[in-house]
Scaffold this motif. Structure first.
Motif, short mmCIF file in Angstrom:
data_model
loop_
_atom_site.label_atom_id
_atom_site.label_comp_id
_atom_site.label_asym_id
_atom_site.label_seq_id
_atom_site.Cartn_x
_atom_site.Cartn_y
_atom_site.Cartn_z
N GLY A 91 22.54 -14.61 70.21
CA GLY A 91 22.45 -16.04 70.57
C GLY A 91 21.68 -16.71 69.19
N PRO A 92 21.48 -18.03 68.97
CA PRO A 92 22.28 -18.88 70.14
C PRO A 92 23.77 -19.02 69.81
CG PRO A 92 21.14 -20.28 68.48
CD PRO A 92 20.66 -18.78 68.20
N LEU A 93 24.56 -19.24 70.83
CA LEU A 93 25.99 -19.52 70.91
C LEU A 93 26.24 -20.69 71.27
CD1 LEU A 93 26.96 -15.81 72.38
CD2 LEU A 93 26.93 -16.65 69.77
N SER A 94 27.69 -21.23 70.82
CA SER A 94 27.95 -22.50 71.28
C SER A 94 28.91 -22.43 72.35
CB SER A 94 28.68 -23.24 69.89
OG SER A 94 29.11 -24.43 70.28
N PHE A 95 28.78 -23.25 73.50
CA PHE A 95 29.71 -23.17 74.51
C PHE A 95 30.30 -24.42 74.92
CE2 PHE A 95 26.84 -19.66 75.27
CZ PHE A 95 27.81 -18.52 75.61
N ALA A 96 31.55 -24.32 75.58
CA ALA A 96 32.29 -25.68 76.00
C ALA A 96 32.08 -25.63 77.50
CB ALA A 96 33.61 -25.90 75.37
N PHE A 97 31.32 -26.60 78.16
CA PHE A 97 31.33 -26.69 79.54
C PHE A 97 32.33 -27.69 80.07
CE2 PHE A 97 27.39 -24.90 78.13
CZ PHE A 97 26.99 -24.01 78.91
N VAL A 98 33.34 -27.43 80.62
CA VAL A 98 34.39 -28.44 81.38
C VAL A 98 33.72 -28.81 82.64
CG1 VAL A 98 36.51 -29.37 81.60
CG2 VAL A 98 35.91 -28.15 79.44
N PHE A 99 33.59 -30.02 83.03
CA PHE A 99 33.03 -30.31 84.44
C PHE A 99 34.04 -30.90 85.27
CE2 PHE A 99 29.11 -29.89 82.17
CZ PHE A 99 28.27 -29.04 83.12
N GLY A 100 34.03 -30.70 86.55
CA GLY A 100 35.08 -31.31 87.49
C GLY A 100 33.72 -31.95 88.47
N ILE A 101 33.60 -33.27 88.42
CA ILE A 101 32.57 -33.85 89.34
C ILE A 101 33.07 -34.82 90.25
CG2 ILE A 101 30.33 -35.27 88.98
CD1 ILE A 101 30.37 -34.31 86.22
N GLU A 102 32.45 -34.61 91.42
CA GLU A 102 32.65 -35.70 92.54
C GLU A 102 31.47 -35.74 93.44
OE1 GLU A 102 35.43 -35.61 96.60
OE2 GLU A 102 36.27 -34.79 94.81
N ASP A 103 31.08 -37.19 93.48
CA ASP A 103 29.98 -37.74 94.43
C ASP A 103 28.60 -36.78 93.82
OD1 ASP A 103 31.56 -39.09 96.04
OD2 ASP A 103 31.84 -37.26 97.51
N ASP A 104 28.50 -36.83 92.39
CA ASP A 104 27.33 -36.41 91.79
C ASP A 104 27.05 -35.14 91.80
OD1 ASP A 104 26.58 -38.52 90.65
OD2 ASP A 104 25.27 -39.43 92.00
N GLN A 105 28.26 -34.04 92.44
CA GLN A 105 28.08 -32.59 92.40
C GLN A 105 29.40 -31.96 91.73
OE1 GLN A 105 27.77 -31.69 96.56
NE2 GLN A 105 25.90 -30.96 96.18
N VAL A 106 28.98 -30.89 90.99
CA VAL A 106 29.98 -30.16 90.31
C VAL A 106 30.96 -29.42 91.37
CG1 VAL A 106 30.51 -28.38 88.60
CG2 VAL A 106 28.46 -29.76 88.41
N THR A 107 32.19 -29.61 91.16
CA THR A 107 33.22 -29.27 92.04
C THR A 107 34.17 -28.13 91.26
OG1 THR A 107 34.85 -30.83 91.32
CG2 THR A 107 33.65 -31.31 93.22
N ASP A 108 34.02 -28.00 89.96
CA ASP A 108 34.75 -27.04 89.10
C ASP A 108 34.04 -26.89 87.57
OD1 ASP A 108 37.19 -25.28 88.59
OD2 ASP A 108 37.28 -26.75 86.90
N LEU A 109 33.63 -25.77 87.35
CA LEU A 109 33.14 -25.90 85.81
C LEU A 109 33.79 -24.62 85.25
CD1 LEU A 109 31.10 -26.27 83.75
CD2 LEU A 109 29.43 -24.76 84.99
N ALA A 110 34.40 -24.88 83.91
CA ALA A 110 34.95 -23.82 83.28
C ALA A 110 33.91 -23.67 82.01
CB ALA A 110 36.43 -24.44 82.70
N ILE A 111 33.82 -22.61 81.72
CA ILE A 111 33.00 -22.20 80.28
C ILE A 111 33.64 -21.37 79.44
CG2 ILE A 111 30.80 -21.36 79.71
CD1 ILE A 111 29.75 -21.96 82.45
N ALA A 112 33.69 -21.68 78.18
CA ALA A 112 34.35 -20.88 77.10
C ALA A 112 33.42 -21.19 75.74
CB ALA A 112 35.80 -21.36 77.04
N PRO A 113 33.74 -20.14 74.91
CA PRO A 113 33.13 -20.33 73.49
C PRO A 113 33.69 -21.87 72.73
CG PRO A 113 33.84 -18.11 73.85
CD PRO A 113 34.50 -18.88 75.01
N ALA A 114 32.70 -22.22 72.10
CA ALA A 114 33.16 -23.58 71.50
C ALA A 114 33.37 -23.16 70.10
CB ALA A 114 32.00 -24.72 71.71
#
Length: 114
Positions: A91-114
């Protein structure tokens, strides 16, 4: 007048993303679990975690135990790019966090190296 910022201005982030970063950086498992909505999924390191029990386990093993600290560098659309550091090799490492959001809550999160 505000002083210089050492990281991205958080005012540009959706509330759910702000909450995710704050809870991660505070190493607060309960606050992190509260960020995720019912039926949420997380895809990280080739594994999908679904539902509260699996997501709580993922939070503990992948964020809390290694004391991850996320420093955002950009946010475009639903994709946060951030530096992740903590008690893990390389570390530190760079990551991409792709969020699915509904009603101010995370419904889906995908994490991968960036």
């Amino acid at each position: 007048m505000r002083g210089p910022e050492s990281k991205m201005d958080h005012t540009t982030l959706p509330k759910a993303v702000e909450n995710f970063i704050a809870a991660t950086n505070a190493h607060d498992a309960d606050a992190l679990a509260a960020v995720f909505g019912d039926g949420a999924t997380v895809r990280d390191d080739g594994t999908t975690y679904a539902g509260e029990t699996e997501i709580r386990e993922w939070i503990q093993v992948h964020l809390i135990n290694p004391k991850i600290v996320i420093t955002p560098t950009s946010f475009v659309g639903d994709r946060l790019v951030a530096s992740g550091d903590g008690e893990f090799p390389g570390g530190p490492l760079s990551f991409a966090f792709v969020f699915g959001i509904e009603d101010d809550q995370v419904t889906d999160l995908a994490i991968a190296p960036a």
